[in-house]
Design a protein around this motif. Structure first.
Motif, short mmCIF file in Angstrom:
data_model
loop_
_atom_site.label_atom_id
_atom_site.label_comp_id
_atom_site.label_asym_id
_atom_site.label_seq_id
_atom_site.Cartn_x
_atom_site.Cartn_y
_atom_site.Cartn_z
N SER A 218 5.86 0.73 2.31
CA SER A 218 4.51 1.10 2.73
C SER A 218 3.46 0.76 1.67
O SER A 218 2.28 0.57 1.98
CB SER A 218 4.45 2.60 3.05
N GLN A 221 0.92 -2.59 1.76
CA GLN A 221 -0.37 -2.61 2.43
C GLN A 221 -1.35 -1.60 1.84
O GLN A 221 -2.56 -1.79 1.89
CB GLN A 221 -0.19 -2.33 3.93
N GLU A 222 -0.83 -0.52 1.27
CA GLU A 222 -1.68 0.58 0.83
C GLU A 222 -2.26 0.40 -0.57
O GLU A 222 -3.31 0.95 -0.89
CB GLU A 222 -0.89 1.90 0.86
#
Length: 255
Positions: A218, A221-222
């Motif tokens: 995750s 993208q973060e």
């Protein structure tokens, strides 16, 4: 009515006293008396079982021509003072053995010879170890991060030493190898090159890349555009990020 009210508060107090602790959901393991302390994260029981405490990384001792890491002696003594000669209960939250047949566990003292300690947490609180999380033993590791932040803020234990001040990635020597915490500003996400990685994160002004593993996917993208605190093993200008707990978003980096 008064009796009912009193009964309610008694039940409330009892429930509070039995509130779930961070280790309550783990699988109980062996018990044994600690007969040897190898370093600040490894102990040996009277059963002969070596135990590697999960979620933490203490300074290691010397081996052959390798010198002991800074604060090794103090960290080892810290563990000895807490637990040598005492009985402990092991708790498992995933993988139970490593390739050296060491138990991978959280450990609590269970005798009356001194204060009750959750050893993994206590070493972090006292500044005897840094937090290091692996996906296969990550259960119950999250509280350790807050304990570490407190120790860093107060410069307790190894955090008082210049050798353990957290550098910016841009200041880390390109030849550096070992476990490290670094501050950085993520400026780009690139395709993964390493085995098991899903992306590489580039840091401003640094050759160091954060190699994001599948369990932390995750972050690909973060993280771009954010200032972060990352922790992991550095080799060949790459730091492997194997779990999201090894990655924190920060706005004002502090040691």
């Amino acid at each position: 009515m008064a009796r009912a009210t009193a009964g309610f508060w008694i039940l409330t107090i009892v429930a509070a006293c039995h509130a779930a602790g961070p280790l309550d959901g783990l699988e109980p393991g062996e018990r044994g008396r600690v007969v040897r302390v190898v370093d600040g994260d490894t102990i040996v029981l009277d059963t002969g079982q070596s135990v590697r405490l999960v979620g933490i990384e203490a300074p290691s001792g010397g081996y052959k021509e390798r010198e002991p890491q800074p604060y090794y002696t103090e960290s080892k003594r810290m563990m000895e003072d807490m637990v040598l000669g005492r009985e402990v209960q092991l708790h498992y939250g995933g993988l139970t053995r490593d390739r050296y047949d060491r138990a991978l566990a959280h450990a609590q003292t269970v005798d009356a010879l001194g204060p009750a300690f959750w050893l993994n947490a206590e070493m972090v609180k006292r500044g005897g170890a840094r937090v290091r999380v692996y996906p296969d033993t990550a259960v119950a590791n999250a509280p350790l991060l807050e304990f570490e932040r407190d120790a860093r803020r107060q410069e307790i234990g190894l955090w008082h030493s210049m050798q353990y001040r957290i550098p910016y990635a841009s200041d880390l020597p390109e030849t550096f190898e070992g476990f490290q915490l670094v501050h950085g500003h993520v400026v780009d996400m690139q395709g993964a090159e390493g085995f098991g990685a899903v992306c590489d994160l580039a840091l401003e002004g640094s050759a160091l890349k954060l190699q994001i593993q599948r369990a932390a996917a995750s972050l690909c993208q973060e993280a771009v555009g954010h200032r972060v605190l990352a922790r992991g093993y550095v080799r060949g200008n790459e730091m492997e990020i194997s779990d999201t707990l090894n990655f924190e978003f920060v706005e004002t980096p502090t040691n």
